[in-house]
Design a protein around this motif. Structure first.
Motif, PDB file in Angstrom:
ATOM      1  N   UNK A   1       0.897  -1.224  -0.211  1.00 33.50           N
ATOM      2  CA  UNK A   1       0.106  -0.029   0.028  1.00 33.50           C
ATOM      3  C   UNK A   1       0.976   1.452  -0.025  1.00 33.50           C
ATOM      4  N   UNK A   2       2.161   1.207   0.286  1.00 32.93           N
ATOM      5  CA  UNK A   2       3.062   2.146   0.331  1.00 32.93           C
ATOM      6  C   UNK A   2       3.275   2.669  -1.033  1.00 32.93           C
ATOM      7  N   UNK A   3       3.470   1.318  -1.867  1.00 34.20           N
ATOM      8  CA  UNK A   3       3.993   1.583  -3.188  1.00 34.20           C
ATOM      9  C   UNK A   3       2.762   1.832  -4.016  1.00 34.20           C
ATOM     10  N   UNK A   4       1.517   1.356  -3.726  1.00 30.22           N
ATOM     11  CA  UNK A   4       0.401   1.481  -4.438  1.00 30.22           C
ATOM     12  C   UNK A   4      -0.876   1.750  -3.725  1.00 30.22           C
ATOM     13  N   UNK A   5      -1.287   3.027  -3.095  1.00 23.71           N
ATOM     14  CA  UNK A   5      -2.321   3.233  -2.330  1.00 23.71           C
ATOM     15  C   UNK A   5      -3.772   2.646  -2.933  1.00 23.71           C
ATOM     16  N   UNK A   6      -3.993   2.339  -4.022  1.00 27.65           N
ATOM     17  CA  UNK A   6      -5.230   1.962  -4.708  1.00 27.65           C
ATOM     18  C   UNK A   6      -5.709   0.496  -4.004  1.00 27.65           C
ATOM     19  N   UNK A   7      -6.791   0.368  -3.644  1.00 28.78           N
ATOM     20  CA  UNK A   7      -7.255  -0.627  -3.063  1.00 28.78           C
ATOM     21  C   UNK A   7      -8.774  -0.982  -2.856  1.00 28.78           C
TER      22      UNK A   7
END
Length: 192
Positions: A70-76
């Protein structure tokens, strides 16, 4: 249920799950993407809900794979299913990470029970487990704040909700979008 009631009902159920351990939405699935672009999903406990801001709060170890992803890609995506209500809520949005030294993480840590704090005392999630047996006596002997340095808070801010109700003879589904302030910008029935 009327379309205008779907959104409020969904967020009311999520909020109730933070205090009702029997709620089907107490434990939801948080989905992220790893460094190899593979989807990752894990069960997380819903800790707090902000209905107005369309936000969900989760706690995690900052050494975990989910924190790194999530640090690298916050889309979830957050997925919940309540068997009793036959209701699926699928929210999509962005995650904000709050490290142990943040005001939000400090406040959340201070509200945790000693037993819950103890879950952050071990080695990094996913590492090999040593042979040390954890029992109540050994946990009581350890500093209550051990583990605080790796405690983090995830705030998931929804920008959309896919509401899906299983009903005998007629499943129903609604798509809801939120603007940056958390207000409903679009709400419509869609084919299940």
């Amino acid at each position: 249920m009327k379309l205008e009631d779907v959104d409020m009902s969904a967020w009311t159920k999520l909020a109730a799950a933070t205090t009702d351990r029997q709620s089907g939405f107490r434990i939801v699935t948080l989905c992220s993407v790893d460094a190899a672009s593979r989807p990752q999903a894990r069960a997380v406990v819903l800790r707090r809900v902000d209905r107005i801001g369309r936000a969900l709060e989760f706690h995690t170890d900052t050494r975990s794979a989910k924190w790194q992803e999530l640090s690298a890609n916050p889309f979830s995506t957050v997925l919940g299913f309540c068997v009793q209500d036959q209701l699926q809520l699928r929210l999509h949005g962005l995650v904000e990470l709050h490290q142990s030294d943040s005001a939000l993480a400090n406040s959340a840590w201070n509200q945790l029970s000693p037993w819950t704090r103890a879950t952050y005392r071990g080695g990094p999630p996913g590492d090999d487990l040593n042979d040390t047996v954890r029992d109540e006596k050994s946990l009581a002997a350890v500093d209550e704040n051990a583990g605080k340095s790796v405690f983090g808070v995830l705030i998931f801010r929804a920008d959309g909700l896919d509401w899906f109700q299983l009903q005998r003879g007629e499943n129903r589904r609604a798509a809801i979008a939120y603007d940056e302030a958390g207000l409903v910008s679009d709400c419509r029935w869609v084919n299940p």
